[in-house]
Design a protein around this motif. Sequence first.
Motif, PDB file in Angstrom:
ATOM      1  N   GLN A  13       3.291   8.899 -12.093  1.00  0.00           N
ATOM      2  CA  GLN A  13       2.027   9.312 -12.690  1.00  0.00           C
ATOM      3  C   GLN A  13       1.021   8.174 -12.541  1.00  0.00           C
ATOM      4  O   GLN A  13       1.387   6.995 -12.559  1.00  0.00           O
ATOM      5  N   GLU A  14      -0.244   8.520 -12.396  1.00  0.00           N
ATOM      6  CA  GLU A  14      -1.255   7.492 -12.147  1.00  0.00           C
ATOM      7  C   GLU A  14      -1.405   6.528 -13.318  1.00  0.00           C
ATOM      8  O   GLU A  14      -1.461   5.317 -13.133  1.00  0.00           O
ATOM      9  N   ARG A  15      -1.458   7.066 -14.528  1.00  0.00           N
ATOM     10  CA  ARG A  15      -1.623   6.192 -15.701  1.00  0.00           C
ATOM     11  C   ARG A  15      -0.269   5.682 -16.171  1.00  0.00           C
ATOM     12  O   ARG A  15       0.668   6.472 -16.353  1.00  0.00           O
ATOM     13  N   ILE A  55       0.841  -1.185   0.000  1.00  0.00           N
ATOM     14  CA  ILE A  55       0.000   0.000   0.000  1.00  0.00           C
ATOM     15  C   ILE A  55       0.888   1.250   0.000  1.00  0.00           C
ATOM     16  O   ILE A  55       1.823   1.343   0.775  1.00  0.00           O
ATOM     17  N   GLY A  56       0.573   2.164  -0.880  1.00  0.00           N
ATOM     18  CA  GLY A  56       1.343   3.393  -0.978  1.00  0.00           C
ATOM     19  C   GLY A  56       2.418   3.334  -2.047  1.00  0.00           C
ATOM     20  O   GLY A  56       2.781   4.345  -2.622  1.00  0.00           O
ATOM     21  N   TYR A  57       2.931   2.137  -2.308  1.00  0.00           N
ATOM     22  CA  TYR A  57       3.995   1.973  -3.300  1.00  0.00           C
ATOM     23  C   TYR A  57       3.498   1.276  -4.562  1.00  0.00           C
ATOM     24  O   TYR A  57       4.114   1.371  -5.602  1.00  0.00           O
ATOM     25  N   ALA A  58       2.396   0.550  -4.449  1.00  0.00           N
ATOM     26  CA  ALA A  58       1.839  -0.169  -5.588  1.00  0.00           C
ATOM     27  C   ALA A  58       1.071   0.806  -6.473  1.00  0.00           C
ATOM     28  O   ALA A  58       0.334   1.657  -5.981  1.00  0.00           O
ATOM     29  N   ALA A  59       1.275   0.680  -7.761  1.00  0.00           N
ATOM     30  CA  ALA A  59       0.599   1.557  -8.717  1.00  0.00           C
ATOM     31  C   ALA A  59      -0.904   1.303  -8.678  1.00  0.00           C
ATOM     32  O   ALA A  59      -1.344   0.184  -8.912  1.00  0.00           O
ATOM     33  N   ARG A 100       3.843   7.653 -17.506  1.00  0.00           N
ATOM     34  CA  ARG A 100       5.089   7.564 -16.750  1.00  0.00           C
ATOM     35  C   ARG A 100       6.299   7.548 -17.671  1.00  0.00           C
ATOM     36  O   ARG A 100       6.256   7.001 -18.766  1.00  0.00           O
ATOM     37  N   ILE A 101       7.370   8.133 -17.179  1.00  0.00           N
ATOM     38  CA  ILE A 101       8.647   8.068 -17.877  1.00  0.00           C
ATOM     39  C   ILE A 101       9.132   6.620 -17.832  1.00  0.00           C
ATOM     40  O   ILE A 101       8.804   5.880 -16.898  1.00  0.00           O
ATOM     41  N   GLN A 102       9.890   6.205 -18.815  1.00  0.00           N
ATOM     42  CA  GLN A 102      10.477   4.866 -18.773  1.00  0.00           C
ATOM     43  C   GLN A 102      11.656   4.893 -17.810  1.00  0.00           C
ATOM     44  O   GLN A 102      12.286   5.931 -17.597  1.00  0.00           O
ATOM     45  N   ASP A 107       6.630  -1.046 -11.513  1.00  0.00           N
ATOM     46  CA  ASP A 107       7.918  -0.886 -10.840  1.00  0.00           C
ATOM     47  C   ASP A 107       8.396   0.561 -10.926  1.00  0.00           C
ATOM     48  O   ASP A 107       8.947   1.096  -9.967  1.00  0.00           O
ATOM     49  N   VAL A 108       8.183   1.183 -12.068  1.00  0.00           N
ATOM     50  CA  VAL A 108       8.575   2.585 -12.243  1.00  0.00           C
ATOM     51  C   VAL A 108       7.775   3.464 -11.281  1.00  0.00           C
ATOM     52  O   VAL A 108       8.332   4.376 -10.652  1.00  0.00           O
ATOM     53  N   TYR A 109       6.493   3.182 -11.140  1.00  0.00           N
ATOM     54  CA  TYR A 109       5.650   3.928 -10.196  1.00  0.00           C
ATOM     55  C   TYR A 109       6.220   3.810  -8.781  1.00  0.00           C
ATOM     56  O   TYR A 109       6.403   4.809  -8.078  1.00  0.00           O
ATOM     57  N   SER A 110       6.505   2.591  -8.367  1.00  0.00           N
ATOM     58  CA  SER A 110       7.036   2.355  -7.023  1.00  0.00           C
ATOM     59  C   SER A 110       8.366   3.076  -6.821  1.00  0.00           C
ATOM     60  O   SER A 110       8.623   3.646  -5.762  1.00  0.00           O
ATOM     61  N   TYR A 111       9.205   3.063  -7.837  1.00  0.00           N
ATOM     62  CA  TYR A 111      10.497   3.762  -7.776  1.00  0.00           C
ATOM     63  C   TYR A 111      10.280   5.261  -7.598  1.00  0.00           C
ATOM     64  O   TYR A 111      10.954   5.904  -6.790  1.00  0.00           O
ATOM     65  N   GLY A 112       9.326   5.812  -8.328  1.00  0.00           N
ATOM     66  CA  GLY A 112       9.019   7.237  -8.197  1.00  0.00           C
ATOM     67  C   GLY A 112       8.545   7.588  -6.801  1.00  0.00           C
ATOM     68  O   GLY A 112       8.970   8.598  -6.218  1.00  0.00           O
ATOM     69  N   ILE A 113       7.679   6.765  -6.237  1.00  0.00           N
ATOM     70  CA  ILE A 113       7.194   7.002  -4.873  1.00  0.00           C
ATOM     71  C   ILE A 113       8.355   6.909  -3.887  1.00  0.00           C
ATOM     72  O   ILE A 113       8.465   7.712  -2.954  1.00  0.00           O
ATOM     73  N   LEU A 114       9.251   5.962  -4.105  1.00  0.00           N
ATOM     74  CA  LEU A 114      10.420   5.829  -3.238  1.00  0.00           C
ATOM     75  C   LEU A 114      11.309   7.075  -3.311  1.00  0.00           C
ATOM     76  O   LEU A 114      11.790   7.568  -2.283  1.00  0.00           O
TER      77      LEU A 114
END
Length: 155
Positions: free
Chosen positions: A120-122, A16-20, A126-128, A35-42
């Motif tokens: 980004q949500e979608r 929770i919080g890290y999962a897209a 997201r950037i690669q 994974d990119v989403y989680s990295y961004g949150i981190l």
Amino acid sequence: QDSEKSTSWGSMRGTIGYAAPAEYGLGNEVSIHGDVYSYGILLLEMFTGKRPTDSRFGESFGLHKYVQIALPERAAEVIDRDLLAETEDGKESSSNSNSNMDLRIACITSVLCTGISCSQERPTDRIQIGGALKELLAIRDRFDKELCVEGEPAN
């Protein structure tokens, strides 16, 4: 509990919080985009000192939005204070100038922008990950170069 609620909770993947939310929250397949989403949150967590699950955010206002709204004009308000503390070898330093502080804020702001691009949500927005890495390396190189100009040795 009825089986419908149980099933929806059972299909949640990730932390929770890290999962897209657009992928894992709906039980979709695991992908590099998540994974990119989680990295961004981190990244956002490391440079703000705030967790994505912080109670101040609630369900509709998360860490991503908190940082996004502040950038770039109010970046110093969301950056972790420990990262802005002017210390040298763990001790207070009086030799750091205002321009050094401005440089530090500019560098961290750039990292936060990369974190925003990653989270980004979608998935298609997201950037690669390769692009994020290039941005972070460019930020590091620019920061090192500017520090040398300021008269401090590069790391």
